[in-house]
Scaffold this active site. Structure first.
Site, short mmCIF file in Angstrom:
data_model
loop_
_atom_site.label_atom_id
_atom_site.label_comp_id
_atom_site.label_asym_id
_atom_site.label_seq_id
_atom_site.Cartn_x
_atom_site.Cartn_y
_atom_site.Cartn_z
N LYS A 1 0.97 -0.97 0.07
CA LYS A 1 -0.50 0.15 0.20
C LYS A 1 0.79 1.07 0.32
CE LYS A 1 -4.69 0.80 0.51
NZ LYS A 1 -5.54 0.41 -0.18
N GLY B 1 -23.55 3.91 3.54
CA GLY B 1 -22.48 4.75 2.97
C GLY B 1 -22.74 4.10 1.11
N GLY C 1 -21.58 5.55 -1.60
CA GLY C 1 -20.33 6.32 -2.67
C GLY C 1 -20.37 4.78 -3.95
N ASN C 2 -19.66 5.14 -4.18
CA ASN C 2 -18.79 4.24 -5.72
C ASN C 2 -19.67 2.83 -5.53
OD1 ASN C 2 -18.22 6.18 -6.73
ND2 ASN C 2 -15.69 5.94 -5.82
N VAL C 3 -18.94 2.11 -4.22
CA VAL C 3 -19.65 0.80 -4.06
C VAL C 3 -20.59 0.83 -3.61
CG1 VAL C 3 -19.16 -1.69 -2.64
CG2 VAL C 3 -16.93 0.14 -3.73
P1 NAD Z 1 -16.60 6.44 -1.58
O1 NAD Z 1 -15.40 7.05 -1.15
O2 NAD Z 1 -17.36 6.85 -3.19
O3 NAD Z 1 -17.79 6.28 -0.94
C1 NAD Z 1 -18.29 6.26 0.36
C2 NAD Z 1 -19.82 6.71 1.24
O4 NAD Z 1 -19.60 6.91 2.32
C3 NAD Z 1 -19.52 8.11 0.69
O5 NAD Z 1 -20.92 8.37 -0.41
C4 NAD Z 1 -19.57 8.93 2.26
O6 NAD Z 1 -20.30 10.02 2.00
C5 NAD Z 1 -19.94 7.79 2.58
N1 NAD Z 1 -19.97 7.58 3.93
C6 NAD Z 1 -18.69 8.47 5.07
N2 NAD Z 1 -19.09 8.56 6.15
C7 NAD Z 1 -19.85 7.78 6.19
C8 NAD Z 1 -20.50 7.67 7.87
N3 NAD Z 1 -19.71 7.90 8.44
N4 NAD Z 1 -21.42 7.44 7.33
C9 NAD Z 1 -22.53 6.68 6.82
N5 NAD Z 1 -21.73 7.59 5.41
C10 NAD Z 1 -20.20 7.63 5.17
O7 NAD Z 1 -15.57 4.70 -1.28
P2 NAD Z 1 -16.31 3.41 -1.94
O8 NAD Z 1 -14.97 3.30 -3.13
O9 NAD Z 1 -17.44 2.96 -2.47
O10 NAD Z 1 -15.73 2.30 -0.77
C11 NAD Z 1 -16.43 2.10 0.37
C12 NAD Z 1 -16.03 1.33 1.09
O11 NAD Z 1 -15.59 0.12 0.59
C13 NAD Z 1 -14.24 2.31 1.62
O12 NAD Z 1 -14.28 1.55 3.12
C14 NAD Z 1 -13.48 1.32 0.98
O13 NAD Z 1 -12.08 1.01 1.74
C15 NAD Z 1 -13.61 0.32 0.42
N6 NAD Z 1 -13.85 -0.65 -0.67
C16 NAD Z 1 -14.62 0.07 -1.91
C17 NAD Z 1 -13.44 -0.67 -3.21
C18 NAD Z 1 -13.83 -0.28 -3.88
O14 NAD Z 1 -13.71 -0.59 -5.49
N7 NAD Z 1 -13.97 1.00 -4.64
C19 NAD Z 1 -12.94 -2.10 -2.52
C20 NAD Z 1 -12.52 -2.73 -1.56
C21 NAD Z 1 -13.50 -1.86 -0.32
#
Ligand code: NAD
Length: 349
Positions: free
Chosen positions: A79, A179, A181-183
């Site tokens: 990382k 959450g 977000g993207n996922v």
């Molecule tokens: P992202 O930043 O697109 O989405 C995160 C969302 O969570 C945002 O909409 C944000 O506003 C919201 N958020 C933040 N704090 C919050 C809280 N306290 N309560 C409620 N909502 C909150 O991230 P992502 O890419 O969707 O990833 C989500 C999680 O999954 C992260 O922890 C990331 O490390 C993990 N992850 C992502 C991937 C990937 O492919 N993107 C792969 C493995 C793990």
């Protein structure tokens, strides 16, 4: 540019990276190359101190060793982090400097997109290093991994719900998603498509409003997601949300989500088990994204077919973990860690 080795317990290599002219301070950590070159994303965020950033990179790179091994990828764990506010401090010079630092490890570490980074940023890094994946274009470009992560989480929810609730489908079940977000957003699309009812929360009110409009989801306040009347809790926002404060509130009997490092402390796995809550280990449930990235690193010609097969294999691994956990009456997390240790011991032999 200064790349200085940092002493660290169980990591193979750790470096502090500084380029004053480019405004770069960061760390690269290679936890293990036992299974192959270390792979894991580059994160940029504000840290309170260098110590905090170092702690983060060590923890995350170790987590990548587990995630890559659980997904049976020929990749180790690594990382990188950059200290700073991506919206203010991220410049092409800074990214290029980080690219040179990655290149200096000669392929022992492969980087990719993580928090605070975009596919466009990966293209800038690629001007200085060959060891970058998650790119938007190019021969084997894999793009945004989030849809594949969401697919893997969806599979994990189905698999874990089948074990805990004996149900073959999520149709009619209620899933609380933290959450959007993207996922989280992709996950909600899949869950809604299967007939699940959604309860959602996000600190971004516009996303919550979008989910209510799109899927008639029930919106709850940030802290009310834990006690929501759901069958499944899917944490897709931040880490350490399964802790001594939240676990007693949970009404869901299945926890499976995308967030990294969901258990605040190792004993929180036992806390969940003692409440009869079945937990899909996060580094298994969220392995889809790194599978997608791995296809680029490994230069796989037919990425969709390869990724689909790897996701199926990950689902079979989770089935084996949940079956062993039930038979041994232990938490799935400890079984998952044992399976990873066995895979690494076989590779090292
Ligand atoms: P992202 O930043 O697109 O989405 C995160 C969302 O969570 C945002 O909409 C944000 O506003 C919201 N958020 C933040 N704090 C919050 C809280 N306290 N309560 C409620 N909502 C909150 O991230 P992502 O890419 O969707 O990833 C989500 C999680 O999954 C992260 O922890 C990331 O490390 C993990 N992850 C992502 C991937 C990937 O492919 N993107 C792969 C493995 C793990």
């Amino acid at each position: 540019m200064q790349i200085t080795p940092v002493a660290s317990g169980d990591h193979e290599e750790v470096y502090r990276v500084e380029d004053r002219q480019a405004g770069l301070t960061g760390f690269i950590a290679v936890h293990s190359t036992v299974l192959g070159p270390a792979a894991g994303g580059l994160r940029m965020r504000v840290y309170r101190s260098e110590d905090e950033a170092l702690h983060d990179v060590l923890r995350l790179s170790r987590g990548m060793t587990f995630k890559n091994a659980a997904a049976d990828l020929p990749l180790g764990g690594g990382k990188a982090v950059i200290l700073g506010d991506p919206s203010r401090d991220k410049t092409p010079e800074l990214l290029r400097a980080m690219g040179r630092a990655v290149e200096s490890l000669s392929g022992r570490y492969w980087t990719a997109e993580d928090m605070g980074m975009s596919t466009a940023d990966m293209a800038v890094l690629a001007s200085e290093t060959s060891y970058v994946a998650g790119r938007g274009d190019g021969a084997f470009a894999s793009g945004d991994p989030s849809p594949v992560t969401a697919r893997g989480v969806f599979n994990a929810i189905r698999r874990t719900a089948r074990h805990r609730l004996g149900a073959d489908t999520l149709d009619g079940m209620t899933v609380a998603v933290q959450g959007l977000g993207n996922v989280g957003w992709h996950l909600c699309t899949l869950l809604h498509g299967e007939g699940a009812r959604l309860i959602v929360t996000d600190i971004d009110a516009a996303r919550v409003a979008g989910a209510v409009a799109e899927w008639s989801a029930e919106a709850v306040a940030e802290d009310d997601i834990y006690g929501a009347g759901a069958d499944v809790f899917a944490p897709c926002a931040i880490g350490a949300i399964l802790n001594e404060r939240t676990i007693p509130d949970l009404r869901a009997v299945v926890v499976a989500g995308a967030a990294n490092n969901q258990l605040a402390m190792p004993e929180d796995g036992d806390r969940l088990a003692s409440r009869g809550i079945l937990y899909a280990p996060d580094f298994v449930a969220n392995g889809g994204g790194i599978i997608n990235v791995a296809a680029e690193i490994l230069k796989i010609a037919d990425r969709p077919a390869w990724v689909a097969e790897k996701l199926d294999a990950l689902d079979r691994t989770l089935e084996a973990i949940l079956t062993a956990a039930a038979a041994e009456r232990v938490g799935p997390n400890s079984v998952a860690e044992r399976i990873v240790a066995e895979r690494m011991a076989r590779a090292a032999a």
